[in-house]
Design an enzyme around this catalytic site. Structure first.
Site, short mmCIF file in Angstrom:
data_model
loop_
_atom_site.label_atom_id
_atom_site.label_comp_id
_atom_site.label_asym_id
_atom_site.label_seq_id
_atom_site.Cartn_x
_atom_site.Cartn_y
_atom_site.Cartn_z
N SER A 41 -2.58 1.37 -4.53
CA SER A 41 -3.08 2.47 -3.71
C SER A 41 -4.48 2.92 -4.08
O SER A 41 -4.82 3.04 -5.25
CB SER A 41 -2.12 3.66 -3.86
N LYS A 50 -9.52 -3.78 -3.12
CA LYS A 50 -8.22 -4.03 -3.76
C LYS A 50 -8.16 -5.42 -4.38
O LYS A 50 -7.43 -5.66 -5.32
CB LYS A 50 -7.09 -3.80 -2.76
N ASP A 106 0.87 -1.17 0.00
CA ASP A 106 0.00 0.00 0.00
C ASP A 106 0.92 1.23 0.00
O ASP A 106 2.13 1.11 0.19
CB ASP A 106 -0.87 -0.08 1.27
N ASP A 147 -0.23 5.16 1.04
CA ASP A 147 -0.50 6.13 2.10
C ASP A 147 -0.45 5.47 3.48
O ASP A 147 -1.15 4.49 3.75
CB ASP A 147 -1.89 6.74 1.90
#
Length: 291
Positions: A155, A204, A40, A42
């Site tokens: 992301s 995701k 990932d 952030d």
């Protein structure tokens, strides 16, 4: 070869240390040419906070910039205050959160499109922001590049901003691939929409399965190191073919006590309130024979 001593750092928590040891030994034995990293962005590769102040996500970098009117900033802030507590609420199931996350991302993207953002100003926005990669990021990116280990950054943020952050940090190496929400600009370079399927925090898995070509290319790399900071990140490797081993490292940044148990049940290694890449870096060095 003995396991990295960093695994006994005070920020490191494991439900089953023996299992972690077995996975690491098995991956190390298979060799670094069988490894791929899926992460990932952030609050996983970037810091959650610095000196007690929250660091911005890709969306925040844009939201806080001078490309956005005050009125729009207020609306985006209202969305954050409405939906972020839902995102991290332990009492709600992912199924329950899903439509609400779609709602949040969709409304936020619609607001951004109304702002007529110019493509050629994005680099400046990133430069002027407080975006910060975690301490030790240089070693992480450079070591993967040196050993030709593919890094997929997956992301729910904004791909154009994300790429600019790693480009300005000097670590956007050729082994890095990004799946994210990309902006679509018109012929004058003004934002008109977002491209393709929306990637948000809890879909995701679908994103991974849409990108089968990427995983097909990497089918000789059945050993996965996965890094995330939300329970939604655990599905990022669902597109990997014929997986042999997966070691899941989770950064638990916020609401630590409430979420500790669910993270320990889902991730192999949980890093609590750790703003560094020290543990992932130690594991990478171990997997590549400390070379």
């Amino acid at each position: 070869m003995s396991l990295p001593p960093q695994l006994s750092n005070p920020t490191v928590h494991m439900r089953d240390p023996q299992r972690v040891k077995e996975i690491l030994q098995s991956m190390q034995k298979a060799g670094s040419n069988t490894i791929q990293v899926i992460s990932d962005f952030d609050m996983t590769l970037t810091r959650f906070a610095y000196n007690g102040k929250r660091c911005p996500t890709c969306h925040n970098i844009l939201d806080n910039s001078k490309l956005i009117t005050e009125e729009c900033k207020e609306k985006l802030k209202d969305l954050l205050n409405t939906y972020y507590p839902i995102e991290i609420d332990c009492a709600r199931s992912i199924e329950e959160k899903l439509p609400l996350m779609v709602e949040w991302w969709t409304k936020a993207h619609e607001l951004l499109v109304q702002q007529k953002i110019k493509k050629d100003l994005l680099a400046m926005v990133v430069r002027e922001s407080d975006a910060m990669l975690r301490d030790g990021y240089q070693l992480f990116f450079d070591h993967l590049h040196k050993h030709s280990i593919p890094l997929l950054i997956f992301s729910a943020g904004i791909g154009d901003i994300l790429e600019e952050v790693i480009r300005q940090a000097g670590v956007f190496h050729p082994n890095v691939k990004v799946f994210s929400n990309y902006m679509d600009f018109d012929e004058t370079g003004v934002l008109k929409a977002f491209k393709g399927e929306l990637i948000h925090i809890y879909n995701k898995r679908e994103g991974a399965l849409l990108n089968t070509g990427h995983f097909q290319e990497l089918r000789t790399r059945p050993n996965v190191l996965l890094l995330g900071d939300s329970l939604g990140d655990l599905t990022m490797a669902d597109g990997v073919q014929d997986m042999e081993n997966i070691l899941k490292i989770g950064f638990l940044n916020d609401k630590v006590e409430e979420r500790k148990q669910s993270y320990l049940n889902s991730y192999d290694i949980v890093l609590m309130k750790d703003e560094t890449m020290d543990v992932p870096n130690a594991i990478l060095l171990y997997l590549t024979g400390n070379k």
